[in-house]
Design a protein around this motif. Structure first.
Motif, short mmCIF file in Angstrom:
data_model
loop_
_atom_site.label_atom_id
_atom_site.label_comp_id
_atom_site.label_asym_id
_atom_site.label_seq_id
_atom_site.Cartn_x
_atom_site.Cartn_y
_atom_site.Cartn_z
N PHE A 30 9.39 -24.77 -22.81
CA PHE A 30 10.11 -26.04 -22.79
C PHE A 30 9.26 -27.29 -22.99
CE2 PHE A 30 12.62 -23.01 -20.28
CZ PHE A 30 13.77 -22.99 -21.05
N VAL A 31 7.93 -27.15 -22.93
CA VAL A 31 7.11 -28.37 -23.06
C VAL A 31 7.35 -29.04 -24.41
CG1 VAL A 31 4.73 -29.20 -23.31
CG2 VAL A 31 5.34 -27.82 -21.35
N SER A 32 7.48 -28.24 -25.46
CA SER A 32 7.68 -28.87 -26.78
C SER A 32 9.03 -29.60 -26.84
CB SER A 32 7.56 -27.84 -27.91
OG SER A 32 8.51 -26.83 -27.69
N CYS A 33 10.05 -29.03 -26.18
CA CYS A 33 11.37 -29.71 -26.13
C CYS A 33 11.23 -31.02 -25.37
CB CYS A 33 12.41 -28.86 -25.40
SG CYS A 33 12.70 -27.28 -26.12
N ILE A 34 10.47 -30.97 -24.27
CA ILE A 34 10.31 -32.18 -23.45
C ILE A 34 9.57 -33.25 -24.25
CG2 ILE A 34 9.18 -33.11 -21.36
CD1 ILE A 34 9.69 -30.28 -20.10
N LEU A 60 10.87 -36.86 -25.33
CA LEU A 60 10.11 -38.08 -25.01
C LEU A 60 9.90 -38.95 -26.25
CD1 LEU A 60 7.31 -36.91 -22.56
CD2 LEU A 60 9.00 -38.69 -22.12
N GLU A 61 9.61 -38.27 -27.36
CA GLU A 61 9.41 -39.03 -28.62
C GLU A 61 10.66 -39.80 -28.97
OE1 GLU A 61 8.11 -36.60 -31.88
OE2 GLU A 61 6.38 -35.90 -30.71
N SER A 115 9.66 -44.81 -23.70
CA SER A 115 8.98 -43.74 -23.00
C SER A 115 7.85 -44.25 -22.12
CB SER A 115 8.44 -42.73 -24.00
OG SER A 115 7.46 -43.35 -24.80
N GLN A 116 7.72 -45.57 -22.01
CA GLN A 116 6.72 -46.17 -21.13
C GLN A 116 5.31 -45.66 -21.45
OE1 GLN A 116 7.62 -48.52 -19.11
NE2 GLN A 116 9.83 -48.26 -19.21
N GLY A 117 5.05 -45.39 -22.69
CA GLY A 117 3.70 -45.01 -23.13
C GLY A 117 3.24 -43.66 -22.63
N VAL A 118 4.13 -42.72 -22.49
CA VAL A 118 3.71 -41.38 -22.07
C VAL A 118 3.01 -40.70 -23.23
CG1 VAL A 118 4.49 -39.09 -21.33
CG2 VAL A 118 5.56 -41.14 -20.37
N GLU A 119 1.78 -40.26 -23.00
CA GLU A 119 1.02 -39.64 -24.09
C GLU A 119 0.90 -38.13 -23.92
OE1 GLU A 119 -2.56 -41.78 -23.60
OE2 GLU A 119 -1.66 -43.68 -24.27
N ARG A 120 1.10 -37.66 -22.71
CA ARG A 120 0.83 -36.25 -22.45
C ARG A 120 1.78 -35.72 -21.37
NH1 ARG A 120 -3.70 -33.71 -19.79
NH2 ARG A 120 -4.26 -35.71 -18.88
N VAL A 121 2.09 -34.43 -21.46
CA VAL A 121 2.94 -33.81 -20.44
C VAL A 121 2.12 -32.71 -19.75
CG1 VAL A 121 5.05 -32.47 -20.01
CG2 VAL A 121 5.04 -34.25 -21.77
N VAL A 122 2.10 -32.74 -18.43
CA VAL A 122 1.38 -31.72 -17.67
C VAL A 122 2.35 -31.07 -16.69
CG1 VAL A 122 -0.47 -31.32 -15.99
CG2 VAL A 122 -0.77 -33.00 -17.81
N VAL A 123 2.32 -29.73 -16.63
CA VAL A 123 3.19 -29.03 -15.68
C VAL A 123 2.31 -28.39 -14.60
CG1 VAL A 123 5.10 -27.40 -15.45
CG2 VAL A 123 4.65 -28.44 -17.66
N GLU A 124 2.64 -28.64 -13.35
CA GLU A 124 1.85 -28.06 -12.27
C GLU A 124 2.78 -27.62 -11.13
OE1 GLU A 124 -0.55 -31.40 -10.46
OE2 GLU A 124 0.35 -32.45 -12.16
#
Lengths: 451, 279
Positions: A55-59, A63-64, A75-84
């Motif tokens: 799902f990261v690519s969908c997210i 976001l784009e 998107s408030q300048g979100v450049e990266r998605v991290v899942v933890e």
């Protein structure tokens, strides 16, 4: 700010994914935006792995689109998605209702006592089936330092009030001089221990639990097969025992009958402790339980409804609670008074199969089979002791579990008079208090016919 | 293909891909993925006199009405496949999510072969929806994990919705602790729709897609096709696609032509796996 980004992203994702995927994987995430990174917190590693893989690519794509300007706030300048794995702010459990904390606890341990203030001795219904457990619990709560009763072991089937008694003891202790009273479900104790090991603070964990004033652990049968937890728990028990601090344990069976528990722990439960048994409530008690539970919701349950429900729902207190909730919900929805007719309507589906199980014929057959008597003999004129006893037990069960009148029950037992049935019911009640074998037989049959 | 693999495929391809891969239709013919989660709302659930109380209870539950006001915090919905449990689950989750609650779904029929660790930590949600709990009956590790989840959710005062084909008392759980905890919920049985209800539901779902489906078509379908809602919903999806692909409006001859082109896979069961048992 981060919430707005994630909310916009969720709106996009909801349209992109199946309801299944959206609600299962995306719905279980919690999000924070920090320094251009969207940090997504999964409840466990399996969900994290699934989200990372699928799902990261969908997210990122959502976001784009959020950032492309057609959504408010961008998107408030979100450049990266991290899942933890974890919680965004390491949210703690919502406070339990009865909390009095005096000692600083390690991070792995819940800051709350775990006690629910709603469970007290005052709203615990005592009767024939739980009077020993109730008396022992009050005794322990009044005298937690009593060296003869440092470990109270309450055992019995599911939904019979063990947890209620434990909370009642804890709440009573908090009103006295005990300040650190801890209630935990066994699984919670195990989870805290695992967390302490991961955080490398198992020493502090052990120190904390060994220093409390009273420890209440529910459903200890779930320690089965968890050796490390059992070892830790054993040492905790020993430490509290030596300090003469009260330990209350609950279990669904007698200590020696728990599979997968170390012998030394079983011996500690039964050898050093006071095992007390809770049985299913009888009909009068069930009616009173219903009355009190309804009252707790501000409802004065009419006696006729109490009696009817107590007769129809006879397995355990949780079943009574569920049935009562349904009747109340239906009455509120239909804006009708609580009557027996309404209760029948609300519980029609629930009781459909129960009625089938508890026919007089079924009771005769099950009782005869367990006590080694032929059904024909139960209905016959024979008066040997085993046959008479079996007949009386079956009559008492028919009285308790069916709606048949005394003459109808008498008829079904070879055309006997209703006074014979009445005598049988009284005799069995008396024998259950004096003859453990009769009591065991009755209890087992009741369980078999209602489980 | 096993049910689990079908479900995995469903995840991999998205809803449109899932439906078509199960139906054996070439995805290249398909113009657009038309199945939208927005289709599953309280508003388009076919309410009957026998289900009106359940739907109202679920709405209050989703909106977070307090138990003190008489709205239970733990509900159990029993209903046969196709009675609409999943439709209502999605509606509950959408409503709760829309109000800002953390709401999570645990689809046990899909997860039963996976580790019970999948549900660890889920109690942090404000509302938890456990679907198909009967699927894990007899699997002791799952049963035990669910007892823990229920305990933890009660400690956190999270709302819990559980669904299954049968009531807790009739599910062969090995662990009495699990059955009794479920029995303490407010239990409802969701009745299956009769033919009239199914026709109304089909018409409503068709309208949501902008399809005009006549009484003649419905009568034709009911006489020649499976009448359970999952099958009908899957068929509706397919009729919609074929109608769009061919730029033809649906008529009885066109529907007949589409039905004849099907080699009749077990559609109802397949759709049940991807949880569109909507009504």
């Amino acid at each position: 700010m981060s919430e707005a980004v994630w909310k916009s992203c969720l709106d996009r994702l909801e349209g992109d994914l199946t309801p299944q995927d959206f609600n299962t994987y995306i719905g279980s995430l919690q999000a924070v935006v920090e320094n251009g990174v969207l940090r997504l917190f999964a409840p466990n590693r399996y969900i994290r792995d699934e989200v990372e893989k699928n799902f990261v690519s969908c997210i990122e794509s959502a976001l784009e689109r959020v950032g492309s300007g057609d959504d408010e706030g961008g998107s408030q300048g979100v450049e990266r998605v991290v899942v933890e794995v974890g919680n965004p702010s390491q949210k703690t459990e919502r406070p339990a209702e009865n909390t009095r904390t005096s000692v600083q606890r390690p991070a792995a341990i819940d800051p709350n006592s775990g006690l629910q203030a709603t469970f007290t001795f005052e709203n615990f219904v005592t009767g024939y089936s739980n009077q020993i457990a109730s008396a022992a619990s009050k005794q322990a709560a009044d005298n937690p330092d009593d060296p003869n009763c440092n470990i109270l072991f309450i055992y019995g089937g599911v939904g019979l009030g063990k947890t209620h008694l434990m909370h009642a003891i804890g709440n009573h202790l908090l009103q006295g001089k005990s300040s650190e009273v801890i209630y935990r479900h066994s699984e919670q104790f195990v989870n805290e221990m695992v967390s302490a090991i991961q955080r490398k603070c198992i020493g502090e964990f052990a120190k904390f639990y060994r220093s409390v004033d009273a420890l209440l652990i529910d459903d200890v049968q779930f320690f089965a097969g968890k050796e490390r937890s059992q070892a830790e728990f054993f040492h905790t028990l020993n430490a509290l025992f030596e300090r003469k601090r009260l330990v209350v344990l609950s279990c669904d069976r007698y200590p020696k009958e728990i599979d997968g528990i170390e012998e030394r722990l079983q011996s500690r439960f039964s050898g050093s402790g006071l095992p007390v048994f809770i049985e299913p409530p009888d009909r009068e008690m069930r009616a009173e339980i219903l009355y009190k539970k309804a009252l707790a919701q501000g409802i004065d349950l009419p006696v006729a409804v109490q009696d009817w429900m107590a007769k129809e729902v006879h397995s355990n207190v949780r079943d009574l609670e569920g049935a009562l909730n349904r009747v109340i919900a239906t009455a509120r929805f239909m804006k009708r008074e609580l009557t027996v007719d309404l209760a029948k309507e609300a519980l029609r589906d629930l009781l459909a199969s129960q009625g089938r199980r508890a026919s007089i014929e079924n009771i005769q057959s099950v009782a005869a089979s367990r006590l080694g008597i032929r059904v024909a003999d139960i209905k016959s004129r024979k008066k040997t002791r085993p046959i008479t006893r079996c007949r009386q037990i079956a009559m008492a069960l028919a009285r308790e579990l069916t709606e048949h009148s005394l003459p109808e029950i008498g008829d079904a037992f070879g055309g006997r008079d209703h006074t014979t049935v009445l005598h049988a019911c009284r005799k069995i009640k008396e024998l259950r208090a004096t003859d453990p074998k009769v009591n065991d037989d009755y209890r087992m049959l009741l369980r078999q016919l209602t489980s | 293909m096993s049910a689990k693999n079908e479900a995995s495929d469903a995840r991999a391809h998205g809803p449109a891909g899932a439906i078509e891969s199960m139906a054996g239709i070439d995805a290249a013919q398909i113009p657009l993925p038309l199945y939208l989660p927005q289709h599953l709302r309280f508003e388009n659930f076919e309410v009957t006199p026998r289900s009106v109380e359940i739907v109202q209870a679920l709405k209050s539950f989703a909106e977070g009405s307090s138990p003190a006001s008489g709205h239970p915090a733990r509900l159990f919905i029993a209903g046969e496949g196709g009675s609409g449990k999943s439709h209502l689950s999605v509606a509950v989750l959408r409503t709760a999510g829309g109000l800002g609650f953390d709401a999570a779904l645990i689809p046990l029929r899909l997860w039963m072969d996976r580790p019970p660790g999948m549900i660890q930590g889920m109690e942090r949600a404000d509302l938890i929806c456990i679907e198909d709990i009967d699927a894990i009956a007899g699997i002791s590790r799952w049963e035990e994990s669910l007892v823990f989840l229920i305990e933890a959710s009660m400690r956190r005062k999270a709302r819990l919705l559980v669904s299954a084909r049968k009531q807790p008392a009739h599910i062969p759980f090995g662990l009495a602790d699990l059955r009794s905890r479920l029995n303490a919920s407010t239990v409802y049985r969701l009745p299956a729709l009769d033919d009239e209800g199914r026709a109304r539901a089909l018409r409503r779902h068709a309208m949501d897609r902008g399809i005009d489906i006549s009484d003649e078509i419905i009568a034709y379908l009911f006489a020649r096709y499976r009448r359970d809602m999952p099958s009908l919903m899957a068929l509706l999806e397919r009729l919609d696609r074929r109608s769009l692909g061919a730029r033809r409006r649906l008529t009885v001859p066109f529907v007949r032509q589409i039905l004849e082109s099907l080699d009749e896979p077990p559609l109802g069961e397949a759709m049940d796996e991807v949880r569109i048992d909507s009504s």
